[in-house]
Write a protein that holds these residues in place. Sequence first.
Motif, PDB file in Angstrom:
ATOM      1  N   ASP A   7      -3.544   7.805  -2.355  1.00 15.27           N
ATOM      2  CA  ASP A   7      -4.115   8.667  -1.321  1.00 15.27           C
ATOM      3  C   ASP A   7      -4.521   7.872  -0.090  1.00 15.27           C
ATOM      4  OD1 ASP A   7      -3.720  10.786  -2.991  1.00 15.27           O
ATOM      5  OD2 ASP A   7      -5.804  10.916  -3.681  1.00 15.27           O
ATOM      6  N   ASP A  54      -2.673   8.405   3.657  1.00  9.93           N
ATOM      7  CA  ASP A  54      -3.454   8.718   4.848  1.00  9.93           C
ATOM      8  C   ASP A  54      -3.073   7.824   6.013  1.00  9.93           C
ATOM      9  OD1 ASP A  54      -4.830  10.757   3.649  1.00  9.93           O
ATOM     10  OD2 ASP A  54      -6.575   9.548   3.116  1.00  9.93           O
ATOM     11  N   TYR A  79       1.016   8.457   7.118  1.00 10.78           N
ATOM     12  CA  TYR A  79       1.259   9.686   7.869  1.00 10.78           C
ATOM     13  C   TYR A  79       0.268   9.888   9.014  1.00 10.78           C
ATOM     14  CZ  TYR A  79       4.567  11.046   4.272  1.00 10.78           C
ATOM     15  OH  TYR A  79       5.653  11.080   3.425  1.00 10.78           O
ATOM     16  N   GLY A  80      -0.940   9.387   8.857  1.00 13.77           N
ATOM     17  CA  GLY A  80      -1.965   9.653   9.849  1.00 13.77           C
ATOM     18  C   GLY A  80      -1.962   8.727  11.038  1.00 13.77           C
ATOM     19  N   ASN A 132       1.744  16.243   2.640  1.00 12.01           N
ATOM     20  CA  ASN A 132       1.899  15.110   3.556  1.00 12.01           C
ATOM     21  C   ASN A 132       2.074  15.572   5.006  1.00 12.01           C
ATOM     22  OD1 ASN A 132       1.636  13.227   1.499  1.00 12.01           O
ATOM     23  ND2 ASN A 132       3.841  13.127   1.127  1.00 12.01           N
ATOM     24  N   LYS A 184      -1.040  15.748   6.939  1.00 16.46           N
ATOM     25  CA  LYS A 184      -1.706  14.484   7.255  1.00 16.46           C
ATOM     26  C   LYS A 184      -1.212  13.870   8.564  1.00 16.46           C
ATOM     27  CE  LYS A 184      -2.580  13.297   2.386  1.00 16.46           C
ATOM     28  NZ  LYS A 184      -4.049  13.332   2.490  1.00 16.46           N
ATOM     29  N   LYS A 208      -0.788  13.157  12.320  1.00 21.61           N
ATOM     30  CA  LYS A 208      -1.719  13.362  13.435  1.00 21.61           C
ATOM     31  C   LYS A 208      -1.124  13.037  14.802  1.00 21.61           C
ATOM     32  CE  LYS A 208      -5.931  12.456  10.735  1.00 21.61           C
ATOM     33  NZ  LYS A 208      -5.246  12.359   9.431  1.00 21.61           N
TER      34      LYS A 208
END
Length: 277
Positions: A101, A105, A108-109, A151, A154, A156
Amino acid sequence: MQNLSIQHEPVSPLLRMPIELRRQIYRYVLPSTLRMDTRLQRLTGEEEKKEFNLTLVRVGTGVELWKVQQTFPKSDRETGNDVVWQRGSIGILATNHQVHDECVDIMYGENIFVIDVSFDNITFRYRWLILSSNLMPSRAFPFLEHFSQRNLMKIKNYIINVEHVDDYTGMIKYNCQGIGLAARIRRQVENLVDLLVAAPYLNRLQVHLIDGAVGRERFPSGRIHRVQDDRYIHQSQTVLDPFKSLYGVRRAMITGVSLEYAKELEDSVVASRIGAE
């Protein structure tokens, strides 16, 4: 009575570190995006392509004044060409749920996802760097199907190209023109915006309209020329209207449209939820 004791598995040294240090380690391992000057993406000695079309642009009001403008191919008009992925390893995701996790983050973030929206698809453009040869091959994947919904939520940071073709190209490629052509492109934008609205947070949103909505007119000489004026841009830019459903984006940039429309749409997507309501 038998003495029962709970056996605790030892905690990994990695997980005993502060989360800030773990995230720094993850960044060294995971795939990541970087920005590269497009001039560095050509092979040594390779000349820049000079292909372009000539388009007559109507200028002034009340008087038939025209200027000739170079219209470059789609690849020269789209944004995000400078975003390149460095291929890392995702094997660390299989360590345990917590590491998985935390890595997802970051992957993808923090990275930039380049999305291309056209009449018939929404694709994720994946261009990666091969360090040994300095080559940058590219592939396109169906964006909404390639990643899991979890996903997708996530992500951004987006760079989004929306391609609006002219009636001639629409008829040749998609057997569609006029109002139906713009409506179908707008529907694809709506499909993407449905995802973005559901995302809990967007840090960066750059939207660029590739405006190919030019007309063709017969001039007194009898020749037919590609023609573009204000009526085309004001009509074609409305395919971006679904983005007005967004709010609370930290940074937004809208290009390829009129200055007035860009300002209106940027102000709309960065407004707070209360302001949007």
